[in-house]
Scaffold this motif. Structure first.
Motif, PDB file in Angstrom:
ATOM      1  N   ASN A 178       0.835  -1.213   0.000  1.00 17.86           N
ATOM      2  CA  ASN A 178       0.000   0.000   0.000  1.00 17.86           C
ATOM      3  C   ASN A 178       0.864   1.255   0.000  1.00 17.86           C
ATOM      4  OD1 ASN A 178      -2.402   1.406  -0.062  1.00 17.86           O
ATOM      5  ND2 ASN A 178      -2.564   1.524   2.167  1.00 17.86           N
ATOM      6  N   THR A 179       1.987   1.180  -0.716  1.00 23.78           N
ATOM      7  CA  THR A 179       2.894   2.334  -0.745  1.00 23.78           C
ATOM      8  C   THR A 179       2.544   3.279  -1.894  1.00 23.78           C
ATOM      9  OG1 THR A 179       5.221   2.902  -0.482  1.00 23.78           O
ATOM     10  CG2 THR A 179       4.710   1.435  -2.290  1.00 23.78           C
ATOM     11  N   LEU A 180       2.929   4.532  -1.780  1.00 25.12           N
ATOM     12  CA  LEU A 180       2.747   5.501  -2.866  1.00 25.12           C
ATOM     13  C   LEU A 180       3.976   5.438  -3.765  1.00 25.12           C
ATOM     14  CD1 LEU A 180       1.095   7.989  -3.997  1.00 25.12           C
ATOM     15  CD2 LEU A 180       2.714   9.393  -2.704  1.00 25.12           C
ATOM     16  N   LEU A 181       3.758   5.265  -5.051  1.00 23.41           N
ATOM     17  CA  LEU A 181       4.914   5.210  -5.961  1.00 23.41           C
ATOM     18  C   LEU A 181       5.335   6.593  -6.454  1.00 23.41           C
ATOM     19  CD1 LEU A 181       4.215   2.017  -8.101  1.00 23.41           C
ATOM     20  CD2 LEU A 181       5.855   2.309  -6.249  1.00 23.41           C
ATOM     21  N   ALA A 182       4.393   7.520  -6.498  1.00 29.80           N
ATOM     22  CA  ALA A 182       4.720   8.856  -7.023  1.00 29.80           C
ATOM     23  C   ALA A 182       5.861   9.467  -6.210  1.00 29.80           C
ATOM     24  CB  ALA A 182       3.496   9.753  -6.974  1.00 29.80           C
ATOM     25  N   GLY A 183       6.876   9.902  -6.915  1.00 28.03           N
ATOM     26  CA  GLY A 183       8.008  10.560  -6.259  1.00 28.03           C
ATOM     27  C   GLY A 183       9.037   9.600  -5.688  1.00 28.03           C
ATOM     28  N   LYS A 184       8.720   8.315  -5.662  1.00 25.55           N
ATOM     29  CA  LYS A 184       9.691   7.349  -5.095  1.00 25.55           C
ATOM     30  C   LYS A 184      10.746   6.982  -6.143  1.00 25.55           C
ATOM     31  CE  LYS A 184       7.901   5.672  -1.020  1.00 25.55           C
ATOM     32  NZ  LYS A 184       6.449   5.628  -0.956  1.00 25.55           N
ATOM     33  N   THR A 185      11.884   6.541  -5.659  1.00 29.43           N
ATOM     34  CA  THR A 185      12.910   6.025  -6.565  1.00 29.43           C
ATOM     35  C   THR A 185      12.749   4.517  -6.660  1.00 29.43           C
ATOM     36  OG1 THR A 185      14.414   7.811  -6.001  1.00 29.43           O
ATOM     37  CG2 THR A 185      15.387   5.839  -6.984  1.00 29.43           C
ATOM     38  N   VAL A 186      12.418   4.064  -7.861  1.00 27.06           N
ATOM     39  CA  VAL A 186      12.215   2.635  -8.101  1.00 27.06           C
ATOM     40  C   VAL A 186      13.375   2.129  -8.945  1.00 27.06           C
ATOM     41  CG1 VAL A 186      10.719   0.931  -9.235  1.00 27.06           C
ATOM     42  CG2 VAL A 186       9.690   2.820  -7.957  1.00 27.06           C
ATOM     43  N   VAL A 187      14.016   1.073  -8.477  1.00 31.26           N
ATOM     44  CA  VAL A 187      15.129   0.480  -9.226  1.00 31.26           C
ATOM     45  C   VAL A 187      14.627  -0.809  -9.869  1.00 31.26           C
ATOM     46  CG1 VAL A 187      17.453  -0.487  -9.080  1.00 31.26           C
ATOM     47  CG2 VAL A 187      16.801   1.442  -7.602  1.00 31.26           C
ATOM     48  N   VAL A 188      14.744  -0.888 -11.185  1.00 34.75           N
ATOM     49  CA  VAL A 188      14.321  -2.090 -11.914  1.00 34.75           C
ATOM     50  C   VAL A 188      15.570  -2.781 -12.434  1.00 34.75           C
ATOM     51  CG1 VAL A 188      12.956  -3.001 -13.830  1.00 34.75           C
ATOM     52  CG2 VAL A 188      12.130  -1.009 -12.556  1.00 34.75           C
ATOM     53  N   ALA A 189      15.780  -4.021 -12.002  1.00 36.54           N
ATOM     54  CA  ALA A 189      16.951  -4.781 -12.441  1.00 36.54           C
ATOM     55  C   ALA A 189      16.566  -5.623 -13.641  1.00 36.54           C
ATOM     56  CB  ALA A 189      17.452  -5.676 -11.307  1.00 36.54           C
ATOM     57  N   GLY A 190      17.132  -5.293 -14.792  1.00 31.96           N
ATOM     58  CA  GLY A 190      16.839  -6.033 -16.018  1.00 31.96           C
ATOM     59  C   GLY A 190      15.908  -5.237 -16.899  1.00 31.96           C
ATOM     60  N   PHE A 191      16.296  -5.058 -18.174  1.00 31.84           N
ATOM     61  CA  PHE A 191      15.464  -4.280 -19.103  1.00 31.84           C
ATOM     62  C   PHE A 191      15.121  -5.138 -20.321  1.00 31.84           C
ATOM     63  CE2 PHE A 191      14.401  -0.528 -21.780  1.00 31.84           C
ATOM     64  CZ  PHE A 191      13.586   0.134 -20.889  1.00 31.84           C
ATOM     65  N   GLY A 192      14.763  -6.419 -20.047  1.00 28.71           N
ATOM     66  CA  GLY A 192      14.165  -7.253 -21.096  1.00 28.71           C
ATOM     67  C   GLY A 192      12.712  -6.823 -21.252  1.00 28.71           C
ATOM     68  N   ALA A 193      11.931  -7.652 -21.929  1.00 25.03           N
ATOM     69  CA  ALA A 193      10.529  -7.278 -22.189  1.00 25.03           C
ATOM     70  C   ALA A 193       9.786  -7.037 -20.873  1.00 25.03           C
ATOM     71  CB  ALA A 193       9.855  -8.375 -23.005  1.00 25.03           C
ATOM     72  N   SER A 194      10.034  -7.874 -19.850  1.00 25.32           N
ATOM     73  CA  SER A 194       9.307  -7.722 -18.585  1.00 25.32           C
ATOM     74  C   SER A 194       9.812  -6.516 -17.800  1.00 25.32           C
ATOM     75  CB  SER A 194       9.450  -8.980 -17.727  1.00 25.32           C
ATOM     76  OG  SER A 194       8.884 -10.087 -18.395  1.00 25.32           O
ATOM     77  N   GLY A 195      11.131  -6.392 -17.669  1.00 26.43           N
ATOM     78  CA  GLY A 195      11.695  -5.274 -16.915  1.00 26.43           C
ATOM     79  C   GLY A 195      11.266  -3.944 -17.522  1.00 26.43           C
ATOM     80  N   ARG A 196      11.221  -3.901 -18.852  1.00 27.32           N
ATOM     81  CA  ARG A 196      10.802  -2.652 -19.511  1.00 27.32           C
ATOM     82  C   ARG A 196       9.366  -2.316 -19.124  1.00 27.32           C
ATOM     83  NH1 ARG A 196       8.764  -1.625 -24.631  1.00 27.32           N
ATOM     84  NH2 ARG A 196       9.396  -3.619 -25.499  1.00 27.32           N
ATOM     85  N   GLY A 197       8.523  -3.363 -19.070  1.00 26.80           N
ATOM     86  CA  GLY A 197       7.129  -3.128 -18.684  1.00 26.80           C
ATOM     87  C   GLY A 197       7.033  -2.569 -17.276  1.00 26.80           C
ATOM     88  N   VAL A 198       7.809  -3.143 -16.351  1.00 22.62           N
ATOM     89  CA  VAL A 198       7.773  -2.668 -14.958  1.00 22.62           C
ATOM     90  C   VAL A 198       8.277  -1.230 -14.888  1.00 22.62           C
ATOM     91  CG1 VAL A 198       8.679  -3.021 -12.627  1.00 22.62           C
ATOM     92  CG2 VAL A 198       8.069  -5.014 -14.035  1.00 22.62           C
ATOM     93  N   ALA A 199       9.386  -0.967 -15.588  1.00 25.61           N
ATOM     94  CA  ALA A 199       9.977   0.381 -15.551  1.00 25.61           C
ATOM     95  C   ALA A 199       8.983   1.409 -16.107  1.00 25.61           C
ATOM     96  CB  ALA A 199      11.284   0.394 -16.354  1.00 25.61           C
ATOM     97  N   GLU A 200       8.335   1.063 -17.222  1.00 23.71           N
ATOM     98  CA  GLU A 200       7.400   2.020 -17.838  1.00 23.71           C
ATOM     99  C   GLU A 200       6.189   2.272 -16.946  1.00 23.71           C
ATOM    100  OE1 GLU A 200       6.775   0.217 -21.646  1.00 23.71           O
ATOM    101  OE2 GLU A 200       8.470   1.289 -22.550  1.00 23.71           O
ATOM    102  N   ARG A 201       5.666   1.188 -16.341  1.00 17.17           N
ATOM    103  CA  ARG A 201       4.481   1.363 -15.478  1.00 17.17           C
ATOM    104  C   ARG A 201       4.854   2.144 -14.204  1.00 17.17           C
ATOM    105  NH1 ARG A 201       2.811   0.620 -19.632  1.00 17.17           N
ATOM    106  NH2 ARG A 201       1.411  -1.025 -20.347  1.00 17.17           N
ATOM    107  N   ALA A 202       6.047   1.869 -13.652  1.00 18.71           N
ATOM    108  CA  ALA A 202       6.461   2.605 -12.451  1.00 18.71           C
ATOM    109  C   ALA A 202       6.584   4.091 -12.783  1.00 18.71           C
ATOM    110  CB  ALA A 202       7.777   2.045 -11.924  1.00 18.71           C
ATOM    111  N   ARG A 203       7.145   4.379 -13.945  1.00 25.08           N
ATOM    112  CA  ARG A 203       7.262   5.787 -14.358  1.00 25.08           C
ATOM    113  C   ARG A 203       5.868   6.394 -14.536  1.00 25.08           C
ATOM    114  NH1 ARG A 203      11.317   7.364 -19.023  1.00 25.08           N
ATOM    115  NH2 ARG A 203      10.001   6.130 -20.357  1.00 25.08           N
ATOM    116  N   GLY A 204       4.940   5.587 -15.054  1.00 23.68           N
ATOM    117  CA  GLY A 204       3.561   6.062 -15.227  1.00 23.68           C
ATOM    118  C   GLY A 204       2.920   6.456 -13.904  1.00 23.68           C
TER     119      GLY A 204
END
Ligand code: ADE
Length: 395
Positions: A178-204
């Motif tokens: 139940n954390t707020l993602l806005a403004g947080k620093t999220v580190v995504v390890a791996g930028f394959g198809a899945s990592g890219r999806g996580v990174a893009e959604r976190a940025r969203g």
């Protein structure tokens, strides 16, 4: 899942799996239930084991067994031995075809039940980790039958790995913390198809996203898409939420945990629980508070910091949430069902090894999905078709 519903009507009349046994090792979810019922509608006798010790939805497993008579060997929370015993049990009927998610069933078949191999005419693999393992087996000449890499089609990667994992991993993290993602620093390890999806959604969600990679092309891709790219050693003290999706082991190791901020959240979105070194985390901790929230364990470090580990380091989207939504699995399982039917119809014609899904199957599945949502697309004119097939015309 309209694509699976339309295939169910087709399979019920064509019966592509008539007389065949299919052993499946998949996350036992509501979407998987729809898929295995489709295989049965096509004439298969299906046995189903879980592809992760924590991802089974027990109500779904019970409904499949009791209401639909499917042989299900799965329960959430089994230990390692129980997990492998369930897979072995699902293999007992001596299958003709296997459907795997992560490669454990194919692995056990080869290492523990080689007597069953001659009867197996083929298989399908659903995930990147499984395809990587199968390719290693094939390279060593150890793979005894043809396996279709259902994971690798462009449509599947885009919809499942990128959109599905992107959304469902964030969903698992939010449900667990139940954390707020806005403004947080999220580190995504791996930028394959899945990592890219996580990174893009976190940025969203408004997070500042750092990507870590070992592959220079992927790192460049991440950088050109506007993500900050750093080695994990530099990202570790900055991150507030860490998500691993690299397919590799020890991506978050003791030296990274040692410099993390108090309250850092660690989640894994990769198939296996090897990406976060949970043993090292436990060794560093002075104490562990289990289930401070569902699927969240707090590891108290001797200097007073705490690190939150989600889903015991297992795949967070299926343990803390419900995996990919039905729309995603409709396409992923639709491709897999069409690939299996194709495999059944071409039994004995393919060599042992890893095979691509024929392009027309990917296109057919995407076309059927577009049809179910009422989207139509252009058809090339004869002149366009001739142009696209010719090398003679220039400007
Ligand atoms: N893998 C990811 N999400 C899934 C789901 N909902 N069902 C089965 N396998 C999955």
């Amino acid at each position: 899942m309209p694509l699976l519903a339309s295939l169910s009507t087709r399979f019920a009349s064509q019966r592509p799996f008539e007389g065949l046994g299919i052993a499946a090792c998949l996350h036992v979810t509501a979407e998987t239930a729809t898929f295995v019922r489709l295989l049965r509608a096509g004439g298969a006798a299906v046995s189903l084991a879980a592809s992760n010790p924590l991802s089974t939805q027990d109500d779904v497993a019970a409904a499949l067994a009791v209401r639909h008579g499917i042989a299900v060997c799965a329960r959430a929370g089994v230990d390692r031995d129980g997990y492998y015993a369930h897979i072995a049990r699902a293999l007992e009927p001596a299958p003709d075809l296997v459907v795997d998610d992560g490669g454990d069933m194919v692995n056990i078949l080869h290492t523990h039940y080689p007597a069953l191999l001659p009867a197996v005419t083929g298989g399908c693999e659903s995930t990147t980790t499984g395809v990587v393992r199968l390719r290693r087996m094939a390279a060593e000449g150890a793979l005894a039958f043809p396996v279709i890499a259902a994971n690798d089609t462009p449509a599947k990667r885009m919809v499942d790995n990128t959109c599905g994992t992107g959304q469902s991993a964030i969903d698992g993290i939010l449900r667990a913390t139940n954390t707020l993602l806005a403004g947080k620093t999220v580190v995504v390890a791996g930028f394959g198809a899945s990592g890219r999806g996580v990174a893009e959604r976190a940025r969203g969600f408004g997070a500042q996203v750092i990507v870590t990679e070992v592959d220079p092309v992927r790192a460049l891709d991440a950088s050109l898409r506007g993500f900050r790219v750093l080695p994990m050693a530099q990202a570790a003290p900055l991150g507030e939420v860490f998500v691993t999706a690299s397919g590799s082991c020890d991506v978050i190791a003791a030296e990274h945990i040692a410099v993390m901020r108090d309250g850092a959240i660690l989640a894994n979105a990769g198939h296996f629980d090897v990406e976060i070194d949970v043993r090292a985390l436990a060794a560093l901790a002075a104490g562990i508070r289990r289930d401070v929230r569902p699927h969240t364990d707090a590891y108290d470090l001797p200097d007073g910091r705490a690190v939150l580990l989600l889903a015991e380091g297992r795949v967070v989207n299926l343990v803390a949430a419900e995996g990919h939504p039905p729309e995603v699995m409709d396409l992923a399982f639709g491709i897999e069902a069409l690939a299996l039917a194709w495999l059944a119809g071409n039994s004995g014609k393919l060599a042992a090894g890893v095979h691509e899904v024929p392009d027309q199957i990917d296109a057919e599945a995407a076309r059927l999905v577009l049809g179910t949502v009422g989207t139509s697309i252009d058809v090339p004119t004869p002149a366009q078709q001739a142009y696209l097939e010719s090398w003679r015309q220039g400007s």
